[in-house]
Design a protein around this motif. Structure first.
Motif, PDB file in Angstrom:
ATOM      1  N   MET A   1      14.671  19.614 -55.037  1.00  0.00           N
ATOM      2  CA  MET A   1      13.460  19.239 -54.333  1.00  0.00           C
ATOM      3  C   MET A   1      12.670  18.260 -55.193  1.00  0.00           C
ATOM      4  O   MET A   1      12.450  18.482 -56.377  1.00  0.00           O
ATOM      5  N   ILE A   2      12.216  17.215 -54.609  1.00  0.00           N
ATOM      6  CA  ILE A   2      11.416  16.225 -55.332  1.00  0.00           C
ATOM      7  C   ILE A   2      10.039  16.810 -55.621  1.00  0.00           C
ATOM      8  O   ILE A   2       9.424  17.436 -54.764  1.00  0.00           O
ATOM      9  N   GLY A   3       9.567  16.629 -56.845  1.00  0.00           N
ATOM     10  CA  GLY A   3       8.239  17.087 -57.207  1.00  0.00           C
ATOM     11  C   GLY A   3       8.200  18.472 -57.821  1.00  0.00           C
ATOM     12  O   GLY A   3       7.142  19.033 -57.982  1.00  0.00           O
ATOM     13  N   GLY A   4       9.332  19.054 -58.137  1.00  0.00           N
ATOM     14  CA  GLY A   4       9.344  20.347 -58.811  1.00  0.00           C
ATOM     15  C   GLY A   4       9.756  21.477 -57.901  1.00  0.00           C
ATOM     16  O   GLY A   4      10.118  21.281 -56.749  1.00  0.00           O
ATOM     17  N   PRO A   5       9.676  22.706 -58.435  1.00  0.00           N
ATOM     18  CA  PRO A   5      10.107  23.868 -57.668  1.00  0.00           C
ATOM     19  C   PRO A   5       9.211  24.114 -56.457  1.00  0.00           C
ATOM     20  O   PRO A   5       8.039  23.753 -56.451  1.00  0.00           O
ATOM     21  N   GLU A   6       9.788  24.737 -55.449  1.00  0.00           N
ATOM     22  CA  GLU A   6       9.052  25.072 -54.241  1.00  0.00           C
ATOM     23  C   GLU A   6       7.941  26.064 -54.566  1.00  0.00           C
ATOM     24  O   GLU A   6       8.116  26.975 -55.358  1.00  0.00           O
ATOM     25  N   ARG A   7       6.799  25.892 -53.951  1.00  0.00           N
ATOM     26  CA  ARG A   7       5.663  26.806 -54.128  1.00  0.00           C
ATOM     27  C   ARG A   7       5.707  27.821 -53.006  1.00  0.00           C
ATOM     28  O   ARG A   7       5.775  27.469 -51.837  1.00  0.00           O
ATOM     29  N   HIS A   8       5.661  29.096 -53.356  1.00  0.00           N
ATOM     30  CA  HIS A   8       5.684  30.167 -52.374  1.00  0.00           C
ATOM     31  C   HIS A   8       4.260  30.638 -52.115  1.00  0.00           C
ATOM     32  O   HIS A   8       3.520  30.932 -53.044  1.00  0.00           O
ATOM     33  N   THR A   9       3.892  30.724 -50.848  1.00  0.00           N
ATOM     34  CA  THR A   9       2.539  31.081 -50.453  1.00  0.00           C
ATOM     35  C   THR A   9       2.471  32.528 -50.002  1.00  0.00           C
ATOM     36  O   THR A   9       3.392  33.033 -49.351  1.00  0.00           O
ATOM     37  N   CYS A  10       1.389  33.187 -50.302  1.00  0.00           N
ATOM     38  CA  CYS A  10       1.137  34.572 -49.909  1.00  0.00           C
ATOM     39  C   CYS A  10       1.244  34.726 -48.393  1.00  0.00           C
ATOM     40  O   CYS A  10       0.811  33.851 -47.634  1.00  0.00           O
ATOM     41  N   SER A  11       1.812  35.852 -47.949  1.00  0.00           N
ATOM     42  CA  SER A  11       1.994  36.134 -46.521  1.00  0.00           C
ATOM     43  C   SER A  11       0.738  36.685 -45.842  1.00  0.00           C
ATOM     44  O   SER A  11       0.698  36.772 -44.615  1.00  0.00           O
ATOM     45  N   ARG A  12      -0.262  37.070 -46.592  1.00  0.00           N
ATOM     46  CA  ARG A  12      -1.501  37.617 -46.016  1.00  0.00           C
ATOM     47  C   ARG A  12      -2.164  36.548 -45.148  1.00  0.00           C
ATOM     48  O   ARG A  12      -2.237  35.374 -45.526  1.00  0.00           O
ATOM     49  N   ALA A  13      -2.644  36.930 -43.983  1.00  0.00           N
ATOM     50  CA  ALA A  13      -3.290  35.999 -43.063  1.00  0.00           C
ATOM     51  C   ALA A  13      -4.401  35.223 -43.762  1.00  0.00           C
ATOM     52  O   ALA A  13      -5.219  35.804 -44.474  1.00  0.00           O
ATOM     53  N   ASP A  14      -4.413  33.939 -43.567  1.00  0.00           N
ATOM     54  CA  ASP A  14      -5.419  33.011 -44.089  1.00  0.00           C
ATOM     55  C   ASP A  14      -5.420  32.848 -45.609  1.00  0.00           C
ATOM     56  O   ASP A  14      -6.305  32.193 -46.148  1.00  0.00           O
ATOM     57  N   CYS A  15      -4.464  33.438 -46.308  1.00  0.00           N
ATOM     58  CA  CYS A  15      -4.390  33.257 -47.763  1.00  0.00           C
ATOM     59  C   CYS A  15      -3.475  32.078 -48.061  1.00  0.00           C
ATOM     60  O   CYS A  15      -2.396  31.948 -47.484  1.00  0.00           O
ATOM     61  N   ARG A  16      -3.893  31.230 -48.962  1.00  0.00           N
ATOM     62  CA  ARG A  16      -3.097  30.064 -49.359  1.00  0.00           C
ATOM     63  C   ARG A  16      -2.761  30.089 -50.844  1.00  0.00           C
ATOM     64  O   ARG A  16      -2.309  29.107 -51.412  1.00  0.00           O
ATOM     65  N   LEU A  17      -2.975  31.254 -51.485  1.00  0.00           N
ATOM     66  CA  LEU A  17      -2.683  31.374 -52.908  1.00  0.00           C
ATOM     67  C   LEU A  17      -1.179  31.458 -53.148  1.00  0.00           C
ATOM     68  O   LEU A  17      -0.421  31.861 -52.264  1.00  0.00           O
ATOM     69  N   GLU A  18      -0.784  31.114 -54.342  1.00  0.00           N
ATOM     70  CA  GLU A  18       0.628  31.180 -54.697  1.00  0.00           C
ATOM     71  C   GLU A  18       1.071  32.636 -54.844  1.00  0.00           C
ATOM     72  O   GLU A  18       0.387  33.455 -55.439  1.00  0.00           O
TER      73      GLU A  18
END
Length: 73
Positions: free
Chosen positions: A1-18
């Protein structure tokens, strides 16, 4: 993937934290033993998501994500 490893986002509704953990779970009433679902969770929401599933008596396992290797430990 270009730009580094994939960022995984929290599954909690409306959360955008890693996400820092993976919660592997299944509903034994509809899932066979070999089917596992995964929710990702940040440090703030791992307890909330785990408790939500545990209150329903779903079998679950929480695993920390290994950020350096971009995989579950």
């Amino acid at each position: 993937m270009i730009g580094g490893p994939e960022r995984h986002t929290c599954s909690r509704a409306d959360c955008r934290l890693e996400a820092t953990a993976a919660i592997e779970w299944r509903n034994p009433r509809i899932h066979t033993g070999d089917r596992v679902k995964v929710w990702l969770a940040c440090d703030d929401h791992v307890g909330v998501l785990r408790d939500f599933l545990a209150a329903r008596a779903f079998p679950l396992e929480v695993k920390r994500l290994d950020a350096s290797a971009d995989r579950v430990r």
